[in-house]
Design a protein around this motif. Sequence first.
Motif, PDB file in Angstrom:
ATOM      1  N   THR A  98       0.845  -1.175   0.000  1.00 19.12           N
ATOM      2  CA  THR A  98       0.000   0.000   0.000  1.00 19.12           C
ATOM      3  C   THR A  98       0.889   1.236   0.000  1.00 19.12           C
ATOM      4  O   THR A  98       2.010   1.196   0.534  1.00 19.12           O
ATOM      5  CB  THR A  98      -0.950   0.021   1.212  1.00 19.12           C
ATOM      6  OG1 THR A  98      -1.712   1.229   1.181  1.00 19.12           O
ATOM      7  CG2 THR A  98      -0.172  -0.023   2.517  1.00 19.12           C
ATOM      8  N   ARG A  99       0.406   2.329  -0.561  1.00 18.79           N
ATOM      9  CA  ARG A  99       1.164   3.587  -0.561  1.00 18.79           C
ATOM     10  C   ARG A  99       1.128   4.275   0.796  1.00 18.79           C
ATOM     11  O   ARG A  99       1.907   5.177   1.054  1.00 18.79           O
ATOM     12  CB  ARG A  99       0.613   4.552  -1.609  1.00 18.79           C
ATOM     13  CG  ARG A  99       0.963   4.194  -3.037  1.00 18.79           C
ATOM     14  CD  ARG A  99       0.397   5.247  -3.967  1.00 18.79           C
ATOM     15  NE  ARG A  99       0.721   4.997  -5.358  1.00 18.79           N
ATOM     16  CZ  ARG A  99       1.788   5.486  -5.961  1.00 18.79           C
ATOM     17  NH1 ARG A  99       2.642   6.236  -5.292  1.00 18.79           N
ATOM     18  NH2 ARG A  99       2.023   5.221  -7.237  1.00 18.79           N
ATOM     19  N   VAL A 100       0.206   3.862   1.663  1.00 17.56           N
ATOM     20  CA  VAL A 100       0.099   4.478   2.980  1.00 17.56           C
ATOM     21  C   VAL A 100       1.178   3.873   3.873  1.00 17.56           C
ATOM     22  O   VAL A 100       1.282   2.653   3.979  1.00 17.56           O
ATOM     23  CB  VAL A 100      -1.293   4.242   3.596  1.00 17.56           C
ATOM     24  CG1 VAL A 100      -1.393   4.899   4.966  1.00 17.56           C
ATOM     25  CG2 VAL A 100      -2.365   4.775   2.656  1.00 17.56           C
ATOM     26  N   VAL A 101       1.964   4.701   4.512  1.00 16.87           N
ATOM     27  CA  VAL A 101       3.050   4.216   5.357  1.00 16.87           C
ATOM     28  C   VAL A 101       2.601   4.214   6.810  1.00 16.87           C
ATOM     29  O   VAL A 101       2.159   5.231   7.328  1.00 16.87           O
ATOM     30  CB  VAL A 101       4.311   5.084   5.202  1.00 16.87           C
ATOM     31  CG1 VAL A 101       5.441   4.526   6.068  1.00 16.87           C
ATOM     32  CG2 VAL A 101       4.740   5.127   3.739  1.00 16.87           C
ATOM     33  N   SER A 102       2.719   3.078   7.450  1.00 17.76           N
ATOM     34  CA  SER A 102       2.327   2.972   8.852  1.00 17.76           C
ATOM     35  C   SER A 102       3.065   1.811   9.478  1.00 17.76           C
ATOM     36  O   SER A 102       2.824   0.652   9.140  1.00 17.76           O
ATOM     37  CB  SER A 102       0.812   2.759   8.973  1.00 17.76           C
ATOM     38  OG  SER A 102       0.462   2.437  10.313  1.00 17.76           O
ATOM     39  N   SER A 103       3.964   2.092  10.396  1.00 15.86           N
ATOM     40  CA  SER A 103       4.676   1.030  11.095  1.00 15.86           C
ATOM     41  C   SER A 103       3.727   0.236  11.981  1.00 15.86           C
ATOM     42  O   SER A 103       3.870  -0.971  12.146  1.00 15.86           O
ATOM     43  CB  SER A 103       5.801   1.633  11.943  1.00 15.86           C
ATOM     44  OG  SER A 103       6.705   2.337  11.132  1.00 15.86           O
ATOM     45  N   ARG A 104       2.734   0.922  12.528  1.00 17.74           N
ATOM     46  CA  ARG A 104       1.804   0.272  13.450  1.00 17.74           C
ATOM     47  C   ARG A 104       0.967  -0.794  12.755  1.00 17.74           C
ATOM     48  O   ARG A 104       0.574  -1.770  13.358  1.00 17.74           O
ATOM     49  CB  ARG A 104       0.906   1.339  14.074  1.00 17.74           C
ATOM     50  CG  ARG A 104      -0.128   0.833  15.045  1.00 17.74           C
ATOM     51  CD  ARG A 104      -0.758   2.022  15.788  1.00 17.74           C
ATOM     52  NE  ARG A 104      -1.350   2.972  14.849  1.00 17.74           N
ATOM     53  CZ  ARG A 104      -2.619   2.894  14.448  1.00 17.74           C
ATOM     54  NH1 ARG A 104      -3.384   1.919  14.860  1.00 17.74           N
ATOM     55  NH2 ARG A 104      -3.101   3.803  13.600  1.00 17.74           N
ATOM     56  N   ASN A 105       0.694  -0.608  11.472  1.00 18.01           N
ATOM     57  CA  ASN A 105      -0.198  -1.520  10.748  1.00 18.01           C
ATOM     58  C   ASN A 105       0.525  -2.518   9.871  1.00 18.01           C
ATOM     59  O   ASN A 105      -0.093  -3.134   8.990  1.00 18.01           O
ATOM     60  CB  ASN A 105      -1.167  -0.707   9.888  1.00 18.01           C
ATOM     61  CG  ASN A 105      -2.243  -0.039  10.718  1.00 18.01           C
ATOM     62  OD1 ASN A 105      -2.989  -0.701  11.419  1.00 18.01           O
ATOM     63  ND2 ASN A 105      -2.308   1.272  10.642  1.00 18.01           N
ATOM     64  N   ARG A 106       1.786  -2.684  10.075  1.00 11.61           N
ATOM     65  CA  ARG A 106       2.568  -3.484   9.144  1.00 11.61           C
ATOM     66  C   ARG A 106       2.064  -4.914   8.995  1.00 11.61           C
ATOM     67  O   ARG A 106       2.217  -5.506   7.949  1.00 11.61           O
ATOM     68  CB  ARG A 106       4.043  -3.475   9.524  1.00 11.61           C
ATOM     69  CG  ARG A 106       4.338  -3.998  10.906  1.00 11.61           C
ATOM     70  CD  ARG A 106       5.809  -3.862  11.243  1.00 11.61           C
ATOM     71  NE  ARG A 106       6.220  -2.463  11.271  1.00 11.61           N
ATOM     72  CZ  ARG A 106       7.488  -2.082  11.353  1.00 11.61           C
ATOM     73  NH1 ARG A 106       8.446  -2.979  11.379  1.00 11.61           N
ATOM     74  NH2 ARG A 106       7.803  -0.813  11.396  1.00 11.61           N
ATOM     75  N   PHE A 107       1.470  -5.509  10.020  1.00 13.13           N
ATOM     76  CA  PHE A 107       0.953  -6.876   9.911  1.00 13.13           C
ATOM     77  C   PHE A 107      -0.575  -6.917   9.954  1.00 13.13           C
ATOM     78  O   PHE A 107      -1.157  -7.966  10.212  1.00 13.13           O
ATOM     79  CB  PHE A 107       1.532  -7.756  11.024  1.00 13.13           C
ATOM     80  CG  PHE A 107       2.990  -8.046  10.864  1.00 13.13           C
ATOM     81  CD1 PHE A 107       3.811  -8.186  11.975  1.00 13.13           C
ATOM     82  CD2 PHE A 107       3.558  -8.179   9.613  1.00 13.13           C
ATOM     83  CE1 PHE A 107       5.171  -8.446  11.834  1.00 13.13           C
ATOM     84  CE2 PHE A 107       4.914  -8.439   9.454  1.00 13.13           C
ATOM     85  CZ  PHE A 107       5.715  -8.576  10.578  1.00 13.13           C
ATOM     86  N   ASN A 108      -1.184  -5.791   9.688  1.00 14.85           N
ATOM     87  CA  ASN A 108      -2.641  -5.707   9.667  1.00 14.85           C
ATOM     88  C   ASN A 108      -3.132  -6.089   8.283  1.00 14.85           C
ATOM     89  O   ASN A 108      -2.929  -5.347   7.316  1.00 14.85           O
ATOM     90  CB  ASN A 108      -3.073  -4.284  10.030  1.00 14.85           C
ATOM     91  CG  ASN A 108      -4.572  -4.103  10.031  1.00 14.85           C
ATOM     92  OD1 ASN A 108      -5.328  -4.983   9.615  1.00 14.85           O
ATOM     93  ND2 ASN A 108      -5.023  -2.970  10.505  1.00 14.85           N
ATOM     94  N   ILE A 109      -3.817  -7.187   8.154  1.00 16.53           N
ATOM     95  CA  ILE A 109      -4.233  -7.698   6.853  1.00 16.53           C
ATOM     96  C   ILE A 109      -5.180  -6.726   6.145  1.00 16.53           C
ATOM     97  O   ILE A 109      -5.211  -6.649   4.911  1.00 16.53           O
ATOM     98  CB  ILE A 109      -4.880  -9.085   7.007  1.00 16.53           C
ATOM     99  CG1 ILE A 109      -5.066  -9.762   5.650  1.00 16.53           C
ATOM    100  CG2 ILE A 109      -6.208  -8.976   7.742  1.00 16.53           C
ATOM    101  CD1 ILE A 109      -5.497 -11.208   5.766  1.00 16.53           C
ATOM    102  N   ASN A 110      -5.940  -5.961   6.900  1.00 16.19           N
ATOM    103  CA  ASN A 110      -6.919  -5.029   6.315  1.00 16.19           C
ATOM    104  C   ASN A 110      -6.286  -3.713   5.873  1.00 16.19           C
ATOM    105  O   ASN A 110      -6.955  -2.877   5.267  1.00 16.19           O
ATOM    106  CB  ASN A 110      -8.031  -4.741   7.329  1.00 16.19           C
ATOM    107  CG  ASN A 110      -8.821  -5.982   7.660  1.00 16.19           C
ATOM    108  OD1 ASN A 110      -9.252  -6.719   6.774  1.00 16.19           O
ATOM    109  ND2 ASN A 110      -8.994  -6.252   8.948  1.00 16.19           N
TER     110      ASN A 110
END
Length: 125
Positions: A98-110
């Motif tokens: 995804t183009r959205v960068v987020s370390s917190r969501n790195r393993f979030n399938i959604n």
Amino acid sequence: QVQLLESGGGSVQAGGSLTLSCNFSVGIWVNYNLAWFRQAACKEREGFAAFDSYDGTTYADAVNDRFAISKDNAKKTVYLQMNSLKAEDSAIYYCAATRVVSSRNRFNINFYDSWGQGTQVTVNS
């Protein structure tokens, strides 16, 4: 979204190695999140290796020191090198981005909006 095309799966003996490829149809973005997920039979899809443009790579404990993400911008491809494979690594492997960068969501399938078609990895014990 971008089209992701995976390749490199197959069957290997325990202790062996495989390299999976994830090709980006439009080139690797400058800022992005990318993750590798896998889904074993009768189990949920789980993330185990991820890269984001803020914090770099992260690996789940189950694959740390055995798996490594790398990329080749010229080939528009991200690789997953898998060493010392175990029977429990057998699964269908997916890359996601995804183009959205987020370390917190790195393993979030959604969190991911682009997915590869999956490639089967079978490790024989």
